[in-house]
Design an enzyme around this catalytic site. Structure first.
Site, PDB file in Angstrom:
ATOM      1  N   CYS A  18      11.716 -11.397 -22.509  1.00  0.00           N
ATOM      2  CA  CYS A  18      12.558 -12.591 -22.448  1.00  0.00           C
ATOM      3  C   CYS A  18      14.029 -12.257 -22.668  1.00  0.00           C
ATOM      4  O   CYS A  18      14.892 -13.102 -22.503  1.00  0.00           O
ATOM      5  CB  CYS A  18      12.150 -13.608 -23.501  1.00  0.00           C
ATOM      6  SG  CYS A  18      10.446 -14.090 -23.395  1.00  0.00           S
TER       7      CYS A  18
ATOM      8  N   CYS B 157      19.278 -19.382 -28.972  1.00  0.00           N
ATOM      9  CA  CYS B 157      19.374 -18.336 -30.000  1.00  0.00           C
ATOM     10  C   CYS B 157      19.167 -18.939 -31.389  1.00  0.00           C
ATOM     11  O   CYS B 157      18.533 -18.330 -32.248  1.00  0.00           O
ATOM     12  CB  CYS B 157      20.733 -17.643 -29.943  1.00  0.00           C
ATOM     13  SG  CYS B 157      20.993 -16.725 -28.429  1.00  0.00           S
TER      14      CYS B 157
END
Lengths: 313, 400
Positions: free
Chosen positions: A35, A106
């Protein structure tokens, strides 16, 4: 080039608490190398007080992934497990002075790593609830399954509604076409199943209805009918304010669902002053929210207004 | 800190000589080339010169084979759409998995909206085209083949001469996106069978927003943009005269510096590559080592992520890129490296350094000085890095 805050840069260039924590009581692994980002969070917990005494991380990922990891460790050290678990991904982003919309995932990774590490500490199984479905909206990490669930659960029939419910398409909006595809497919299935009227379903061949809300007149019926020579009807100030309040009322549930709120402050000619509060304040997406409010008002009033946020005092 | 610009495949500095050549066409010779007066005539003459300069750079037989466009993407789109219109009864496109989005996005769109069949030919681990698969895909339904001359990420060159011949055997037109090749390697289009070629100004020290499409004389063409009679009715809209003049001048300069590109610039690239491979373990160069642009170095650093490398490089004054700059808004690793089956562990950490004639030895020194520490720092942070002696090389194509 991403627009990173000084705080993000500081935590990227000089990350705090990086490396391996020997003798960790809890280890959380999230993400995967495929990813493009992966985070391992290691914590030590005082068994008596439940306070997190040490936290370290190792991250494979971009600048904001490393900064989010660093920020997370700073935020949880000294907190009890329960206090730490109250930290949301938005808190991590806020701690860093905000993240670009495309990089909000994130902060989500940090949020999840903490859950994984705490579960590991407590000896529980931690299941990654993110399905491996193809991401439709990369800005907010929304996959097809989530969009489908939102459409089915709320009978959504426009792309705008999907953005309001899932945030998909609310960032860079390059996924608009992909959202349309999911919407077309899902609405079609719903019509076949008899849970949605064919006339209400999203129609990809009708370019005009794509952006308009179905079954809603462009101008509210509240607008006066004394219309001279076909020119747009002139609203009195009171009528205008009533319409604006009505529009804001319709939007508030969406904002409140995200812990935010919006209130009308003043109207001056074609300028509408609003106050955003709660989690809307300082949110990276505040400008998207304002655009949404403005669109709603223009739709209600039938003419262009400008929405200006008022600073909190 | 001294800035080092090594991202010339993304865009180049406009050469000051090009700027000088362009300036009079803003305020003095501002006429419309179509006008019937002295202002227009002067501009018309200057544009003829520019067209000849581009013609010479790519070795075209006639200057009217050059159509000025807004850039590489417009040229690509025009070529494909024209072929679908002129090749009646043919509704298939053959392209490659490693093309620029200028081609791939359009093909995907055509497949979705017009039912066009698109064949995307794959590559091997060095980025070389699977010619057998290409032969099999060609047929009586193929309208056009579009294959790039040089890959923007790895610099790998495709044998476009041969590919064009194969296309013609099947009665298909052949287009090449030569945006990265033009100006970096010698091109003599008239000695090939290529029907159409796209080039872009800002990749060769001309401004952004100008490019050209070469259409061989005799190839039927239908314009994408309709309106006035400009460019012999093949691209309507008043010409971007200053930029056209700039592209002409830049083409002249590119020809002049071609030898430098093949020798000095290539030597700089080679020194950087060797130095990085020697100093940094678990790294490898991607692309075809024997058949590559002289200016491009794409190097993959295992177990770390590209954006983090770029941010630290930027702090050290060094500008490079990770994958294609065009895909930097996306979170997917480069489609080019994925097509080459470069594993994720390395594809995310691939960095492209691309040189031009402005670069010198000091630039290479600065990169060699900065990179090893940057890689070491990020690997220390990475949960996948087990130390140099323990980390297996996940991908190690033989590379001298």
């Amino acid at each position: 080039m991403w627009d990173y805050t000084d705080k993000v840069k500081e935590h990227f260039f000089n990350p705090k608490n990086s490396g391996v924590l020997e003798g960790a009581d809890g280890v959380g692994d999230v993400g995967a190398i495929s990813c493009g980002d992966a985070l391992r969070l290691m914590i030590k917990v005082d068994k008596e007080t439940d306070v997190i005494t040490h936290a370290k991380f190792q991250t494979f990922g971009c600048g904001s992934a490393i900064a989010s990891s660093s920020a997370l460790t700073e935020m949880i050290i000294g907190k009890t497990i329960d206090e730490a678990m109250n930290i949301t991904n938005q808190d991590i982003a806020d701690f860093l002075g905000g993240l670009p919309p495309e990089k909000m995932h994130c902060s989500v990774m940090g949020y999840e790593a903490l859950r994984a590490a705490v579960a590991n500490y407590k000896g529980e199984e931690w299941a990654d609830d993110h399905e491996e479905g193809a991401l439709v909206c990369k800005c907010f990490g929304v996959d097809e399954g989530m969009i489908e669930r939102a459409i089915r659960g709320n009978h959504l029939t426009t792309v705008e509604q999907i953005t309001h419910y899932t945030k998909a398409g609310g960032g860079c909006s390059t996924c608009a076409e992909a959202i349309e595809d999911v919407l077309t497919k899902t609405n079609k299935l719903m019509v076949e199943e008899g849970v949605l009227a064919a006339s209400e379903a999203f129609d990809p061949t009708n370019a005009i209805r794509r952006s308009a809300k179905p079954n809603q007149p462009k101008v509210s019926p509240l607008a006066p009918t004394t219309n001279h020579g076909g020119a747009p009807a002139k609203l009195t100030t009171l009528q205008k304010i009533k319409l604006i309040e009505q529009a804001i009322e319709e939007i508030r549930p969406f904002l409140q669902a995200d812990g935010g709120d919006c209130q009308l402050v003043d109207v001056e000619g074609e300028t509408v002053y609003v106050q955003l509060s709660g989690s809307c304040v300082g949110c990276q997406m505040a400008s998207v929210t304002l655009n949404g409010v403005q669109e709603k008002l223009v739709e209600k009033l039938g003419f262009l207004v400008r929405v200006v946020p008022v600073k909190n005092h | 800190m001294r800035p080092v610009y090594l991202d010339n495949n993304a865009t180049t500095r406009v050469d000051p000589e090009v700027v000088q050549a362009m300036l009079p066409f803003f305020t003095e010779q501002f006429g419309n080339a179509s006008s019937m007066h002295a202002f227009g005539a002067a501009v018309g003459d200057a544009m003829r010169t520019a067209r000849k300069q581009v013609q010479e750079l790519i070795g075209a037989e006639f200057d009217h084979e050059i159509i000025f466009t807004s850039g590489g993407t417009e040229s690509d789109n025009s070529a494909i759409l024209s072929a679908l219109e002129t090749q009646v009864g043919r509704d298939e496109i053959i392209t490659t998995m490693v093309e620029h989005p200028g081609i791939l996005s359009l093909c995907d769109h055509l497949a979705k909206t017009r039912g066009i069949t698109v064949h995307k030919i794959g590559v091997d681990s060095m980025g070389r085209l699977d010619i057998e698969a290409y032969r099999k895909a060609l047929g009586p339904k193929t309208a056009i083949v579009s294959m790039m001359w040089a890959n923007n990420e790895t610099g790998t060159l495709f044998p476009v001469d041969l590919l064009a011949e194969l296309a013609h055997e099947a009665g298909a037109l052949f287009h090449t996106d030569a945006v990265q090749a033009v100006g970096k390697i010698a091109i003599d289009i008239k000695s090939t069978e290529i029907d159409m070629l796209s080039l872009s100004g800002h990749k060769l020290h001309a401004p952004k927003g100008i490019g050209a499409l070469y259409v061989r004389k005799g190839v039927r063409f239908r314009p994408m943009i309709r309106g006035g009679h400009q460019e012999r009715g093949r691209r309507a809209g008043t010409e971007n005269v200053p930029a056209v003049i700039g592209l002409g001048k830049a083409s002249e300069l590119a020809l002049k510096h071609m030898a430098d590109e093949q020798t000095r610039v290539k030597a700089l690239r080679d020194r950087l590559e060797k130095g990085l491979l020697q100093q940094v373990g678990n790294s490898f160069v991607t692309g075809d080592p024997t058949n590559r642009l002289p200016n491009t170095c794409n190097i993959a650093f295992e177990y770390i992520e590209g954006e983090a490398i770029l941010l630290l490089l930027n702090k050290a004054g060094i500008a490079a890129s990770s994958g294609s700059a065009c895909t930097s808004g996306s979170l997917e690793p480069s489609h080019v490296l994925r097509a080459m089956k470069v594993p994720y562990t390395a594809a995310h950490g691939a960095i492209r350094f691309s040189f031009c004639r402005d670069n010198g030895e000091a630039d290479v020194d600065q990169v060699l000085e900065a990179v090893p520490a940057i890689i070491a720092k990020l690997r220390e942070l990475s949960p996948f890095w087990q130390g140099a002696d323990k980390a297996p090389a996940v991908f190690n194509p033989t590379f001298a």
